[in-house]
Design an enzyme around this catalytic site. Structure first.
Site, PDB file in Angstrom:
ATOM      1  N   GLU A 220      24.351 -83.946  -1.925  1.00 36.39           N
ATOM      2  CA  GLU A 220      25.669 -84.009  -1.286  1.00 36.39           C
ATOM      3  C   GLU A 220      26.431 -82.796  -1.800  1.00 36.39           C
ATOM      4  O   GLU A 220      27.024 -82.829  -2.865  1.00 36.39           O
ATOM      5  CB  GLU A 220      26.349 -85.329  -1.660  1.00 36.39           C
ATOM      6  N   CYS A 254      35.002 -83.414  -1.099  1.00 36.13           N
ATOM      7  CA  CYS A 254      33.980 -82.750  -0.277  1.00 36.13           C
ATOM      8  C   CYS A 254      34.394 -82.797   1.177  1.00 36.13           C
ATOM      9  O   CYS A 254      34.063 -81.921   1.960  1.00 36.13           O
ATOM     10  CB  CYS A 254      32.643 -83.458  -0.405  1.00 36.13           C
TER      11      CYS A 254
END
Ligand code: UN1
Length: 465
Positions: A220, A254
């Site tokens: 990720e 993110c």
């Protein structure tokens, strides 16, 4: 299991050994029983939600509402994982041979290494840990050096629950500087799964090292998420979503909205309202309930933000608001910035982990999709429109290329029930909901012959004379 990797220090080796030992016991426990232990972890975390949120706010500076949201995310994924205890399972397939059954089973993998970033100092661990436990795996956590106290706080709550159940080593922490403890653990063949959250640069190193030993990696990595606003969008709704997406967590998710791709017809209306909204943000002490934007993680993050803004100006960008150091609040504070950028920009291709929103103007949905997809990262994207056709085109096979594609919902703030992750430089991993439990299990295909003949597949004859 194979020998330890070279370069692993004694302490880290002991952690891996203990994980391997507890795995031998844990893999034998029926899945619903494993889920019951996760339920007990969930309950102790829920009972201490406020204290855990305080810890997040104290250590990484997340505002209180968002810290509570993060602990809620831990509780949510634990609930989800509990449900998996009665749900994970494989499919059966028709066999081409008479009196044969063909089916899949899923088995635990072994110790899972979870490497997390500072910005979600508890939730991202839990996305991996909770399903991994139900799937039958122990978890070794390497938290960011910037959020080790958060990791220790949630572990300290879990430890007595695990001890009481006789599984103390199911959750372990191996803290320390990434460059020191990371490489040895990542290369260790006794750890079949590595989940890494962090920069694309480091993710590339991690995935290469894990691939070299045929381990499994869940990545990720960086995002560079865009909100696209078409001319027919509900601007009130879009404004609120973009505001939270761009300045929430001080721009350090993110999933933060980093690019606003707006149709020329509504550029002025939307941008002027956004600038006005930025002017109303309360920036300051993250423990105070009225604060919208707390500090960045450290002074270096503010320096990075300022360097990006200098580059933006050098590339012809125009700062519409914000972008100042707020030294009176401390070295970690800056005002979120909106910067209008020319179509071609090297800076906009990059993820700067700070509250900077780049505005790009387009004239059509096609141009918006091209701009959305025209960056190396592919985590999250959002379209604001009232037009069904546009919405479906944004989501179809030729639309946005991200792992998360929302309509009239911002780029951040995903629920745990859906798989979370993205394509391209974001690394391709998926965590949390949907069928992500498969990350932590190995698939076994079995064919069982319950007849008395031995027909071969593909019609092959192999008979003795
Ligand atoms: C992250 O920034 O690494 O979707 C995770 C979101 C949160 C998780 C973000 N649920 O914004």
């Amino acid at each position: 299991m194979s020998n330890k990797a070279d370069g692993l220090n004694r302490e880290a080796d002991a952690v891996v050994v203990r994980a391997g030992q507890v795995f031998e016991k844990w893999r034998r426990v029926p899945v619903p029983e494993r889920a019951a232990l996760v339920r007990a972890l969930r309950d102790v975390i829920a009972a201490n939600k406020e204290a855990l949120a305080d810890q997040i706010t104290a250590e990484v500076g997340k505002i209180r509402a968002e810290s509570l949201g993060e602990v809620q995310e831990v509780i949510d994924i634990a609930d989800f994982a509990c449900g998996l205890g009665r749900r994970i399972g494989g499919v059966t397939m028709p066999s081409e041979r008479p009196e044969h059954a063909m089916l899949e089973q899923w088995h635990p993998m072994g110790p899972v290494l979870v490497i997390t970033a500072f910005n979600f100092p508890m939730a991202v661990w839990s996305w991996n840990a909770m399903p991994a436990l139900v799937c039958g795996n122990p978890v070794i956590w390497k938290p960011s050096g910037k959020s080790t106290a958060c990791a220790r706080a949630i572990h300290a709550l879990c430890a007595p629950v695990l001890e009481k159940a006789g599984f103390a080593d199911l959750l372990q922490i191996q803290a320390g500087r990434g460059a020191q403890v990371g490489p040895g653990l990542i290369a260790d063949p006794r750890i079949p799964v590595v989940s890494f959250t962090g920069s694309t640069e480091t993710g590339r190193l991690v995935s290469t090292a894990v691939a070299a030993r045929f381990g499994r990696c869940i990545l990720e990595l960086g995002g560079n998420n865009a909100a696209v606003v078409l001319a027919d969008a509900d601007l009130d709704l879009a404004l609120r979503a973009i505001l939270f997406g761009a300045v929430g967590t001080a721009g350090q998710r993110c999933t933060t909205t980093r690019r606003l791709i707006v149709h020329r017809d509504v550029r002025d209306a939307l941008v002027s309202r956004l600038v006005a909204a930025y002017g109303q943000l309360r920036i300051g002490d993250p423990t105070r309930p009225e604060t919208h934007v707390g500090p960045l993680i450290d002074a270096a993050a503010v320096d990075h933000m300022m360097a990006a803004l200098d580059q933006a100006k050098a590339e012809g960008g125009q700062v519409l608001c914000g972008g100042a150091r707020l030294a009176h609040l401390g070295p970690r504070y800056a005002s979120p910035a909106i910067v209008e950028m020319p179509a071609q920009s090297a800076l906009v291709q990059r993820e700067t982990f700070a509250p900077i929103l780049y505005v790009l103007v387009v004239d059509s949905l096609d141009a918006a999709i091209a701009a959305n997809n025209g960056v190396p990262q592919g985590l999250s994207s959002a379209l604001f429109t009232a037009n069904l056709r546009a919405a479906e085109r944004f989501r179809d096979a030729c639309g946005a290329d991200c792992g998360i594609v929302n309509v009239n919902v911002g780029t951040s703030g995903a629920e745990v029930g859906g798989a979370f992750g993205g394509e391209k430089d974001t690394g391709g991993g998926r965590e949390a909901g949907s069928d992500c439990w498969k990350n932590y299990m190995r698939r076994q295909t079995s064919t069982v012959n319950y007849g008395s003949d031995l027909p071969l597949a593909q019609g092959i004859r192999f008979d003795l004379p």
